[in-house]
Design an enzyme around this catalytic site. Structure first.
Site, mmCIF file in Angstrom:
data_model
loop_
_atom_site.group_PDB
_atom_site.id
_atom_site.type_symbol
_atom_site.label_atom_id
_atom_site.label_comp_id
_atom_site.label_asym_id
_atom_site.label_seq_id
_atom_site.Cartn_x
_atom_site.Cartn_y
_atom_site.Cartn_z
ATOM 1 C CB SER A 1 -9.050 -54.705 -102.016
ATOM 2 O OG SER A 1 -9.431 -55.807 -102.513
ATOM 3 C CB ALA B 1 -6.489 -57.899 -104.635
ATOM 4 N N GLY C 1 -11.103 -55.840 -107.141
ATOM 5 C CA GLY C 1 -11.492 -55.230 -108.308
ATOM 6 C C GLY C 1 -11.155 -56.229 -109.576
ATOM 7 C CD GLU D 1 -15.332 -45.527 -103.529
ATOM 8 O OE1 GLU D 1 -14.584 -45.652 -102.783
ATOM 9 O OE2 GLU D 1 -16.323 -45.260 -103.828
#
Length: 462
Positions: free
Chosen positions: A209, A211, A213, A230
């Protein structure tokens, strides 16, 4: 801080597996062994590194009859689809095929009396934080080229697919990799963040997600570790006036609903030229209605549960919000009695009369719902496709390749498809823009992401 990671099966809510998290001493040992092994692994001939990776994938393939039902229990994909063997093999074979050319030194011969070249060097310890939705293929995207390039790998797999990490560990052991070259480790979030912030990891690859990342980036701040992230997606499709409608509908339905919509590059929104709008929405609704929702261990099931009940709840709320704001649902809920509130079993749905004031058209769903909007021109479609914080892939359905390229030039995304969607070609770099993240996987560019350039400038003296 939890001492045990529990894998709750979406099939029946039972605890399918549980594992203790690694102790501080075990984490230190894993990193120390990886660091100690890296130089010798990098010095191993490239052909031997490639052979070891191929042997590991062959070992995985030999386990496939056990892996397929395990995947159904862990994340809900129906057994009829046979796991991820094909994609794992395709990606591995391609990265082996291009390894020698991608990792060779680049010589410059325009100055007599000098030997000048740039050689890619491995980064060191690569940590892969893998997701549950395609738990083998997404992990392989980084593990394979990282090992081939001379790095060592520490894998932290998603709690939802704990057993995938163990399968990969078993496969690399069967391939005879030296101690410390590949290690699967069970960590909770706090331990993961602490390890990333320790400065002992050289490259971090995370798929998950937005968040997540941001948390990864924050944890690694100041360590100067390189990152491959990603993150989210809201991948659009555009059906042009000259499209083959039947072909587009068949492929878009698969792109939207396969794996219960839990695909990184799955189709989440469709823009259709007004000429074909009615035919496309009717076709998508018919395709969605034809799915069989049920236990993924049943060969008749074509749509399994989502990986967790909370993921299904998110999609249900997005759908409910759209309906409150005037959208219409085309698939009859009575067709899917297995769809029950509070469970991960969620029917596929096609929404019309949607707009970009609805979260289902702008925020990631990651589930079996797709919104369809009518457009009158390429210009309108381009504006809507770009009206998103994400950019992983976009697909254009048309008979005109020049038009697809011209539109693709203006769409903010990592990959443009024409008459295709929801596919990762290992020859083409896998990357994204905007909140989808940064970095690059697969292709020769994927090797560049897992190495650093080292220059040699040698002057002869006569």
């Amino acid at each position: 801080m939890s001492d045990v990671i529990k894998l709750i099966s979406p099939v029946d809510g039972s605890v399918f597996a549980e594992r203790p998290v690694a102790s501080a001493a075990e984490i230190d040992q894993a990193v120390a062994e990886a660091r100690a092994a890296q130089a010798a692994w990098a010095a191993t001939p490239l052909s031997e590194r490639c052979s070891a990776v191929l042997a590991a994938v062959a070992a995985l393939e030999a386990m496939n009859d056990e892996i397929v039902p395990e995947l159904a229990w862990q994340m809900g994909r129906p057994v009829r689809y046979g796991g991820e063997k094909g994609g794992t093999r395709e990606r591995t074979d391609y990265m082996v095929k291009i390894a020698e050319e991608s990792l060779r030194a680049r010589h410059h011969t325009d100055r007599p009396g000098f030997t000048r070249y740039v050689r890619p060097e491995p980064l060191g310890i690569v940590m892969v934080i893998a997701p549950w939705n395609y738990p083998f293929m997404t992990a392989i995207n980084t593990i394979v080229p990282a090992l081939i390039a001379g790095n060592v790998v520490i894998l932290k797999h998603a709690a939802q697919t704990l057993l995938v990490g163990e399968r990969l560990d078993k496969a690399f052991k069967a391939a005879g990799l030296p101690k410390g070259v590949f290690r699967n480790i069970v960590l909770n979030h706090g331990q993961t963040e602490a390890l990333l912030g320790s400065g002992r990891i050289d490259h971090i690859n995370f798929t998950g997600s937005v968040a997540g990342g941001r948390a990864i980036e924050k944890a690694a701040a100041g360590t100067f570790a390189t990152l491959g992230l990603e993150l989210g997606g809201k991948d659009p499709a555009y059906v042009r006036e000259d499209a083959d409608v039947a072909f587009a509908v068949e492929n878009l339905a698969d792109g939207a609903f396969y794996n219960s919509g839990q695909c990184c590059c799955g189709i989440e929104r469709v823009y259709v030229h007004e000429k074909h709008y009615d035919a496309v929405v009717e076709g998508l609704a018919a395709a969605a209605s034809a799915y069989t929702l049920g236990n993924p261990l049943d060969e008749a099931t074509t749509l399994g549960p989502m990986a967790q009940a909370r993921f299904a709840a998110h999609v249900r709320e997005q759908t409910a919000e759209a309906l409150r704001k005037g959208a219409r649902a085309l698939v009859d809920r009575a067709r899917f009695p297995q769809d029950k509130e509070g469970t991960p079993y969620l029917m596929p749905q096609v929404l019309v009369d949607v707009d970009h004031q609805m979260s289902v058209m702008r925020e990631e769903s990651f589930g079996p719902v797709v919104g369809v909007m009518k457009v009158r021109s390429d210009e309108e479609a381009i504006a809507l496709m770009n009206d998103s914080p994400y950019g992983l892939t976009a697909s254009i359905w048309t008979a005109d390749e020049e038009a697809a390229i011209a539109i693709g030039d203006r769409v903010e995304t990592g990959t443009i498809f024409m008459n295709r969607c929801d596919y990762l070609d290992p020859a083409l770099v896998w990357t994204g823009v905007k909140d989808t993240g940064k970095g690059a996987a697969l292709s020769e560019i994927g090797y560049l992401s897992l190495t650093r350039p080292k220059s040699f400038h040698l002057r002869a003296r006569s």
